[in-house]
Motif scaffolding. Structure first.
Motif, PDB file in Angstrom:
ATOM      1  N   THR A 163      13.175 -15.335  -2.610  1.00  0.00           N
ATOM      2  CA  THR A 163      11.744 -15.089  -2.438  1.00  0.00           C
ATOM      3  C   THR A 163      11.344 -13.725  -2.981  1.00  0.00           C
ATOM      4  OG1 THR A 163      11.693 -16.568  -0.546  1.00  0.00           O
ATOM      5  CG2 THR A 163       9.868 -15.018  -0.756  1.00  0.00           C
TER       6      THR A 163
ATOM      7  N   ILE B 100       5.747 -17.781  -2.892  1.00  0.00           N
ATOM      8  CA  ILE B 100       6.737 -18.134  -1.886  1.00  0.00           C
ATOM      9  C   ILE B 100       7.010 -19.647  -1.966  1.00  0.00           C
ATOM     10  CG2 ILE B 100       5.059 -18.521  -0.040  1.00  0.00           C
ATOM     11  CD1 ILE B 100       6.914 -16.943   1.820  1.00  0.00           C
TER      12      ILE B 100
ATOM     13  N   HIS C 290      10.159 -22.189   2.562  1.00  0.00           N
ATOM     14  CA  HIS C 290      10.436 -20.879   3.177  1.00  0.00           C
ATOM     15  C   HIS C 290      10.160 -20.915   4.684  1.00  0.00           C
ATOM     16  CE1 HIS C 290      10.423 -16.611   4.011  1.00  0.00           C
ATOM     17  NE2 HIS C 290      10.931 -16.407   2.807  1.00  0.00           N
TER      18      HIS C 290
END
Length: 167
Positions: A107, A117, A121
Motif C-alpha cells: 500500500t 489503496i 486492504h
C-alpha cells in the motif's frame, strides 16, 4: 462525506498513526529477496544491498524471516526486529524512495505511485485481514521459515506470487 486520510494527505503529511495503519499486514516484506545477476559470486550472493543496479533483477523466495508468525502475518518481535535482524528495514516516510524491494501490492508503494489503496486492504474492512487473505495477497500458508532452510538451497524457493497486485 469526509474523505479518508489516505485520499487527502500525501505520505509525508501523515501522522505516525496514519502511516502505520497503511501497512496492510501482508508480510511480503518479510520474504527473502535476491538479486539475479551474472556477476554475483559465492561471497557476495547473500550480502544485503540497498540498491539495485541497471541490468539486475530482484526475485522473491517463499522463505520468510524466522520472526514472522505465518498465520497472523505479524512479526513476533516487532519492537526489536531491527536489532534481532539487522537486515530488517523499517519503512518510514524518509526512506520510502530508497526501498526498492517493496512488492507492487504494498500500500505504501501503491500510494506513492498514485494507484490508491487496494480493495482488499484491512482499512476498508474494519481492520480485518480476511479479505486480504482470501484474495491471496498475504504470505499466509505460502512460506517456510529461514531457519528451516539450508542457505545453499535458497534458489529452490524462488516464487513469483509476491509480485501479484490486485485492486
Amino acid at each position: 462525506m469526509t474523505l479518508p486520510f489516505w485520499q487527502t494527505k500525501s505520505l509525508s503529511e501523515m501522522t505516525r498513526q496514519e502511516w502505520e495503519s497503511l501497512c496492510d499486514g501482508c508480510a511480503k516484506c518479510c520474504l527473502h529477496k535476491f538479486i539475479d545477476d551474472e556477476n554475483t559470486t559465492e561471497t557476495t550472493e547473500l550480502q544485503p544491498t540497498d540498491y539495485i543496479a541497471d541490468g539486475e533483477q530482484m526475485v522473491y523466495a517463499n522463505i520468510a524471516c524466522h520472526l514472522l508468525n505465518d498465520k497472523t502475518c505479524q512479526c513476533t518481535q516487532y519492537a526489536k526486529r531491527t536489532t534481532l535482524v539487522p537486515d530488517c528495514v523499517q519503512l518510514t516516510q524518509d526512506n520510502l524512495d530508497d526501498v526498492f524491494f517493496m512488492p507492487p501490492s504494498c500500500t505504501y508503494r501503491r500510494l506513492k505511485e498514485g494507484r490508491g489503496i487496494p480493495s482488499w486492504h484491512p482499512l476498508l474492512h474494519k481492520g480485518k485481514k480476511a479479505a486480504m487473505h482470501k484474495a491471496g495477497m498475504s504470505v499466509r500458508g505460502k512460506v517456510i521459515k529461514d531457519n528451516e532452510v539450508d542457505v545453499e538451497f535458497f534458489d529452490d524457493y524462488i516464487v513469483t506470487w509476491p509480485l501479484a497486485d490486485l485492486d
